[in-house]
Motif scaffolding. Structure first.
Motif, PDB file in Angstrom:
ATOM      1  N   ASN A 111       0.832  -1.231  -0.100  1.00  0.00           N
ATOM      2  CA  ASN A 111       0.128  -0.065   0.038  1.00  0.00           C
ATOM      3  C   ASN A 111       0.882   1.305  -0.085  1.00  0.00           C
ATOM      4  OD1 ASN A 111      -2.643  -0.728  -0.204  1.00  0.00           O
ATOM      5  ND2 ASN A 111      -2.583  -1.591   1.836  1.00  0.00           N
ATOM      6  N   SER A 112       1.946   1.284   0.142  1.00  0.00           N
ATOM      7  CA  SER A 112       2.890   2.335   0.304  1.00  0.00           C
ATOM      8  C   SER A 112       3.256   2.949  -1.093  1.00  0.00           C
ATOM      9  CB  SER A 112       3.692   2.208   1.175  1.00  0.00           C
ATOM     10  OG  SER A 112       4.922   3.349   1.355  1.00  0.00           O
ATOM     11  N   PHE A 113       2.240   3.269  -1.889  1.00  0.00           N
ATOM     12  CA  PHE A 113       2.704   3.578  -3.264  1.00  0.00           C
ATOM     13  C   PHE A 113       2.409   5.417  -3.266  1.00  0.00           C
ATOM     14  CE2 PHE A 113       3.091   0.253  -6.029  1.00  0.00           C
ATOM     15  CZ  PHE A 113       2.403  -0.706  -5.561  1.00  0.00           C
ATOM     16  N   ILE A 114       3.006   5.973  -4.150  1.00  0.00           N
ATOM     17  CA  ILE A 114       3.105   7.391  -4.640  1.00  0.00           C
ATOM     18  C   ILE A 114       1.894   7.160  -5.765  1.00  0.00           C
ATOM     19  CG2 ILE A 114       3.977   9.338  -5.411  1.00  0.00           C
ATOM     20  CD1 ILE A 114       6.671   8.349  -4.262  1.00  0.00           C
ATOM     21  N   MET A 115       1.100   7.891  -5.589  1.00  0.00           N
ATOM     22  CA  MET A 115      -0.082   8.123  -6.896  1.00  0.00           C
ATOM     23  C   MET A 115      -0.309   9.282  -7.261  1.00  0.00           C
ATOM     24  SD  MET A 115      -2.863   5.257  -5.077  1.00  0.00           S
ATOM     25  CE  MET A 115      -3.436   4.573  -6.621  1.00  0.00           C
TER      26      MET A 115
ATOM     27  N   ASP B  37       4.170   4.382  -8.294  1.00  0.00           N
ATOM     28  CA  ASP B  37       5.618   4.094  -7.840  1.00  0.00           C
ATOM     29  C   ASP B  37       5.759   3.661  -6.481  1.00  0.00           C
ATOM     30  OD1 ASP B  37       8.161   3.560  -9.878  1.00  0.00           O
ATOM     31  OD2 ASP B  37       8.663   3.851  -7.812  1.00  0.00           O
ATOM     32  N   ARG B  38       6.463   2.941  -6.230  1.00  0.00           N
ATOM     33  CA  ARG B  38       6.840   2.477  -4.558  1.00  0.00           C
ATOM     34  C   ARG B  38       7.736   3.698  -3.915  1.00  0.00           C
ATOM     35  NH1 ARG B  38       7.567  -3.993  -3.494  1.00  0.00           N
ATOM     36  NH2 ARG B  38       5.416  -4.588  -4.144  1.00  0.00           N
ATOM     37  N   SER B  39       8.514   4.316  -4.845  1.00  0.00           N
ATOM     38  CA  SER B  39       9.530   5.115  -4.607  1.00  0.00           C
ATOM     39  C   SER B  39       9.893   6.001  -5.493  1.00  0.00           C
ATOM     40  CB  SER B  39      10.784   4.511  -3.693  1.00  0.00           C
ATOM     41  OG  SER B  39      11.433   5.546  -3.335  1.00  0.00           O
ATOM     42  N   VAL B  40       9.812   7.393  -5.327  1.00  0.00           N
ATOM     43  CA  VAL B  40      10.290   8.404  -6.232  1.00  0.00           C
ATOM     44  C   VAL B  40      10.793   9.412  -5.480  1.00  0.00           C
ATOM     45  CG1 VAL B  40       9.418  10.198  -8.027  1.00  0.00           C
ATOM     46  CG2 VAL B  40       8.156   8.197  -7.831  1.00  0.00           C
ATOM     47  N   PRO B  41      12.226   9.668  -5.987  1.00  0.00           N
ATOM     48  CA  PRO B  41      13.119  10.612  -5.222  1.00  0.00           C
ATOM     49  C   PRO B  41      12.185  12.094  -5.213  1.00  0.00           C
ATOM     50  CG  PRO B  41      14.654   9.536  -6.849  1.00  0.00           C
ATOM     51  CD  PRO B  41      12.850   9.108  -7.215  1.00  0.00           C
ATOM     52  N   TYR B  42      12.314  12.728  -4.125  1.00  0.00           N
ATOM     53  CA  TYR B  42      11.421  13.913  -3.737  1.00  0.00           C
ATOM     54  C   TYR B  42      11.556  14.948  -4.930  1.00  0.00           C
ATOM     55  CZ  TYR B  42       8.742  17.572  -1.437  1.00  0.00           C
ATOM     56  OH  TYR B  42       8.125  18.710  -1.238  1.00  0.00           O
TER      57      TYR B  42
ATOM     58  N   TRP C 293       1.264  11.195  -1.500  1.00  0.00           N
ATOM     59  CA  TRP C 293       2.075  10.324  -1.017  1.00  0.00           C
ATOM     60  C   TRP C 293       1.309   9.381  -0.229  1.00  0.00           C
ATOM     61  CZ3 TRP C 293       7.108  10.944  -2.448  1.00  0.00           C
ATOM     62  CH2 TRP C 293       7.354  12.286  -3.169  1.00  0.00           C
ATOM     63  N   SER C 294       1.873   8.234   0.017  1.00  0.00           N
ATOM     64  CA  SER C 294       1.403   7.041   0.818  1.00  0.00           C
ATOM     65  C   SER C 294       0.833   7.553   2.214  1.00  0.00           C
ATOM     66  CB  SER C 294       2.216   5.964   1.180  1.00  0.00           C
ATOM     67  OG  SER C 294       3.393   6.498   1.982  1.00  0.00           O
ATOM     68  N   ASP C 295       1.335   8.745   2.819  1.00  0.00           N
ATOM     69  CA  ASP C 295       0.657   9.176   4.021  1.00  0.00           C
ATOM     70  C   ASP C 295      -0.305  10.388   4.016  1.00  0.00           C
ATOM     71  OD1 ASP C 295       3.054  12.143   4.747  1.00  0.00           O
ATOM     72  OD2 ASP C 295       1.751  11.586   2.948  1.00  0.00           O
ATOM     73  N   GLY C 296      -0.921  10.544   2.418  1.00  0.00           N
ATOM     74  CA  GLY C 296      -2.121  11.475   2.186  1.00  0.00           C
ATOM     75  C   GLY C 296      -1.607  12.748   1.627  1.00  0.00           C
ATOM     76  N   SER C 297      -0.192  13.216   2.076  1.00  0.00           N
ATOM     77  CA  SER C 297       0.205  14.543   1.475  1.00  0.00           C
ATOM     78  C   SER C 297       0.062  14.571   0.238  1.00  0.00           C
ATOM     79  CB  SER C 297       1.292  14.844   2.173  1.00  0.00           C
ATOM     80  OG  SER C 297       2.364  13.815   1.781  1.00  0.00           O
ATOM     81  N   THR C 298      -0.153  15.991  -0.398  1.00  0.00           N
ATOM     82  CA  THR C 298      -0.625  16.140  -1.707  1.00  0.00           C
ATOM     83  C   THR C 298       0.519  17.120  -2.431  1.00  0.00           C
ATOM     84  OG1 THR C 298      -2.325  17.629  -1.023  1.00  0.00           O
ATOM     85  CG2 THR C 298      -2.764  15.357  -1.551  1.00  0.00           C
TER      86      THR C 298
END
Length: 125
Positions: free
Chosen positions: A30-34, A98-103, A52-57
């Motif tokens: 579930n820890s995806f960036i969408m 993606d599971r991980s995208v550099p910020y 982000w996975s924490d809900g921030s946008t």
């Protein structure tokens, strides 16, 4: 392998609203960036919004205040509520994860590994 299916596109008059949906399958992680991107004819694919996975946008300046991205992890779905649409919003809209995208690269399409097939949004004047 992750699969993404978008829906909700269509034809709308300027000033109208649409809500896009993108449902993810093929992974229980579930820890995806969408994110949502869009591409108009003859133009490059451009970033629209992400969560982000924490809900921030985060939003592109062109849609800030008009579009809202949200996610429902229980349904593996991300939404894009689009209000006050104008003809410049006409494009094919793509969901990406993606599971991980550099910020610092979060707005770059090439850093997202999974894509949906796209849904067309057309705004008439």
């Amino acid at each position: 392998q992750v699969q993404l299916v978008e829906s909700g596109g269509g034809l709308v008059q300027a000033g109208g609203s649409l809500r896009l949906s993108c449902t993810r399958s093929g992974s229980t992680f579930n820890s995806f960036i969408m994110a949502w991107f869009r591409q108009a004819p003859g133009k490059e694919r451009e970033f629209v919004a992400l969560t982000w996975s924490d809900g921030s946008t985060s939003y592109a300046d062109s849609v800030k205040g008009r579009f809202t991205i949200s996610r429902d992890n229980t349904k593996n779905t991300v939404y894009l509520q689009m209000n006050s649409l104008n003809p410049e919003d006409t494009a094919n809209y793509y969901c990406a994860v993606d599971r991980s995208v550099p910020y610092r690269f979060r707005y770059r399409a090439e850093y997202y590994s999974s894509w949906g097939q796209g849904t067309q949004v057309t705004v008439s004047s």
